[in-house]
Design a protein around this motif. Structure first.
Motif, short mmCIF file in Angstrom:
data_model
loop_
_atom_site.label_atom_id
_atom_site.label_comp_id
_atom_site.label_asym_id
_atom_site.label_seq_id
_atom_site.Cartn_x
_atom_site.Cartn_y
_atom_site.Cartn_z
N PRO A 95 0.85 -1.20 0.00
CA PRO A 95 0.00 0.00 0.00
C PRO A 95 0.88 1.25 0.00
N PRO A 96 0.42 2.36 -0.58
CA PRO A 96 1.25 3.56 -0.70
C PRO A 96 1.89 4.01 0.61
N CYS A 97 1.13 4.02 1.70
CA CYS A 97 1.68 4.47 2.98
C CYS A 97 2.82 3.56 3.42
N HIS A 98 2.66 2.26 3.25
CA HIS A 98 3.70 1.31 3.63
C HIS A 98 4.93 1.49 2.74
N SER A 99 4.69 1.68 1.45
CA SER A 99 5.79 1.84 0.51
C SER A 99 6.60 3.10 0.83
N ASP A 100 5.91 4.21 1.04
CA ASP A 100 6.59 5.47 1.34
C ASP A 100 7.38 5.37 2.64
N THR A 101 6.75 4.81 3.66
CA THR A 101 7.39 4.72 4.97
C THR A 101 8.60 3.78 4.92
N LEU A 102 8.46 2.67 4.22
CA LEU A 102 9.58 1.74 4.09
C LEU A 102 10.74 2.40 3.37
N LEU A 103 10.46 3.14 2.30
CA LEU A 103 11.54 3.82 1.58
C LEU A 103 12.23 4.85 2.46
N ARG A 104 11.44 5.62 3.21
CA ARG A 104 12.04 6.61 4.12
C ARG A 104 12.95 5.92 5.13
N LEU A 105 12.50 4.80 5.65
CA LEU A 105 13.29 4.06 6.64
C LEU A 105 14.56 3.48 6.02
N LEU A 106 14.44 2.90 4.84
CA LEU A 106 15.61 2.29 4.19
C LEU A 106 16.66 3.33 3.83
N ARG A 107 16.22 4.49 3.36
CA ARG A 107 17.16 5.58 3.07
C ARG A 107 17.91 5.96 4.35
N PHE A 108 17.16 6.05 5.42
CA PHE A 108 17.74 6.41 6.71
C PHE A 108 18.75 5.36 7.17
#
Length: 269
Positions: free
Chosen positions: A153-166
């Motif tokens: 889902p978009p929220c999960h995708s966005d949050t996962l990407l933010r976390l992985l970048r971090f």
């Protein structure tokens, strides 16, 4: 006017509007003045960046104040302060994390939030599919991971990407370095492997927290979780991008199956 299938790849303006309407990219990646015919990967994320404030604030705080903190995510924190911060975020307050806030408290808050999400960051329905990629190698593994990420889902995708970048940023500061004057800048010791070990069980969960056997992972699953998260951290740049070939394939299929949808999307934009 009507568009032929063969002309879709040449219609850069219409393609941009379509992809934006389909939420395959952020607007800044769909610049109207981009060169005609230029093929550029687009991010998987939708136009509206859907990352919980608590996740973004915690990541930003550690990126600003904690990248050189040795043993971050492994050193203990103040349970009382972490609980207080969490309650403030839960009440919807605009919590400001500054340099006076303990990096270890913020790190613990981030881990706790991810662990206690009602639906884990990678949905439990996809737990087995993600773990199965641990036995794959090379391009096949990355291609499969990318297809699975497309299902989030978009929220999960966005949050996962933010976390992985971090996490990738944290890992870049794992080793000690030296400044121009020759002074040592201590590394935080948190390699990609260490970070995957800490965060893996919080992101990939087979059972809900508190449920029976929720914490009783067998060794094979634990090892697979760590390996999968390592790959996600190491390759997040490419995994979250939609290739030009896939963009065109989506448009061709839409044109063949739902031409009215294409017309509607273009009108809407």
């Amino acid at each position: 006017g009507a568009m032929s299938v063969d002309s879709i790849t040449d219609l850069s303006d219409n393609t941009s509007k379509l992809l934006e309407a389909l939420q395959l990219s952020h607007p800044h990646e769909l610049h109207p003045r981009r060169s005609r015919g230029k093929k550029k990967p687009l991010s998987l994320n939708p136009i509206t960046w859907q990352v919980p404030r608590i996740v973004d604030r915690c990541c930003t705080h550690i990126e600003t104040h904690g990248l050189q903190t040795v043993g971050i995510f492994r050193v203990g924190s103040s349970k009382k302060r972490v609980q207080q911060l969490r309650e403030e975020f839960d009440r919807g307050l605009d919590v400001f994390l500054d340099e006076h806030q303990s990096v270890h408290d913020v790190a613990a808050l981030l881990k706790e939030f991810l662990r206690d999400m009602p639906d884990s960051l990678i949905p439990r329905e996809l737990y087995g599919a993600f773990l199965s990629t641990a036995t794959m190698e090379g391009p096949a593994q990355l291609d499969t991971l990318q297809l699975l990420l497309f299902l989030l889902p978009p929220c999960h995708s966005d949050t996962l990407l933010r976390l992985l970048r971090f996490l990738a940023e944290v890992a870049q500061h794992a080793e000690s370095s030296w400044d121009p004057e020759g002074h040592e800048i201590p590394g935080n010791k948190m390699t990609v492997s260490n970070l995957a070990t800490v965060f893996g069980p919080n992101i990939l969960q087979k059972e809900k927290p508190g449920e029976k056997d929720a914490s009783a992972l067998n060794f094979e699953d634990s090892a697979a979780i760590i390996l999968v998260l390592q790959r996600l951290i190491e390759h997040h740049h490419s995994l979250f991008m939609v290739s030009p070939e896939m963009q065109c394939d989506v448009l061709r299929r839409l044109f063949q199956t739902d031409p009215d949808v294409i017309e509607y999307l273009l009108r809407r934009k």
